[in-house]
Design an enzyme around this catalytic site. Sequence first.
Site, PDB file in Angstrom:
ATOM      1  N   ASP A   1     -14.915  -2.886  -1.318  1.00  0.00           N
ATOM      2  CA  ASP A   1     -14.512  -2.595  -0.331  1.00  0.00           C
ATOM      3  C   ASP A   1     -16.243  -2.803   0.629  1.00  0.00           C
ATOM      4  O   ASP A   1     -16.852  -1.670   0.439  1.00  0.00           O
ATOM      5  CB  ASP A   1     -13.805  -1.644  -0.448  1.00  0.00           C
ATOM      6  CG  ASP A   1     -13.127  -1.510  -1.418  1.00  0.00           C
ATOM      7  OD1 ASP A   1     -12.800  -2.559  -1.196  1.00  0.00           O
ATOM      8  OD2 ASP A   1     -11.895  -0.656  -1.483  1.00  0.00           O
ATOM      9  N   ASP A  36       1.073  -0.792   0.041  1.00  0.00           N
ATOM     10  CA  ASP A  36       0.246   0.128   0.055  1.00  0.00           C
ATOM     11  C   ASP A  36       0.828   1.446  -0.251  1.00  0.00           C
ATOM     12  O   ASP A  36       1.514   1.141   0.954  1.00  0.00           O
ATOM     13  CB  ASP A  36      -0.554   0.430   1.349  1.00  0.00           C
ATOM     14  CG  ASP A  36      -2.225  -0.863   1.830  1.00  0.00           C
ATOM     15  OD1 ASP A  36      -1.892  -1.845   0.562  1.00  0.00           O
ATOM     16  OD2 ASP A  36      -2.496  -1.375   2.265  1.00  0.00           O
TER      17      ASP A  36
END
EC number: 5.3.1.16
Length: 239
Positions: free
Chosen positions: A129, A8
């Site tokens: 998500d 990330d």
Amino acid sequence: MEIFPAIDLKEGRCVRLYQGEFSKETVMNEDPVAQAIIFEKFGAKRLHIVDLDGAVAGESLNLSVIERICKAVRIPVQVGGGIRSLVAVEKLFSVGVDKVILGTAALYDKTFLEEAVLLYKEKIIVGIDAKNGFVATRGWLDVSEISYIDLAKQMEKIGVQTIVFTDISKDGTLAGPNIEQLELLQKSVAIRLIASGGVASIQDVKKLNDMNIYGVIIGKALYEKTIDLEEVLEVTKLC
């Protein structure tokens, strides 16, 4: 089962968030390129990269880092975060990205998504998500009123072949994946599923493998060493 080590990106560094909270970040490696090389060295066959800055801004803000990663490793790289136009998609492919993950755009810009799927087919992945079962967008800052199941069904109709599903409440927690939500998703669509969020142990991975989940993204567990990358790759190869 495919194993996707996660990187990330935030402000050019490799970080991990806790439950998607940008205020709860931990820097795992100042050099994401070095981290990618480490994952490849230990046997990773592919990488999962998220541009966290891009997810919030709506445009790629770590493109130069992503390009350097693609040049530094010989394994396929999939990237998500802030990709909301065909130009952005093409730019990522031009720097060596193998597959692109669309999130916010999948919910709010179906025309763009349909064009991207038509042009690039299986190279376009949709990231769903979920927070309490509802789809979250724009870097998980906004929660919509559409359920993750309904969005997955829409994606299947459009022709999307792969979904990355993340339960935000599990992300970065090492609390185990949300098996219940994944099972419901499996029953609802016939799309390949990549599970993300909460994976903490080899047992978690085996459980997902037994469910015939296509792939699993592993982040914090690799950095915290609760999962050994070489071991998990060997285990999934034997299953």
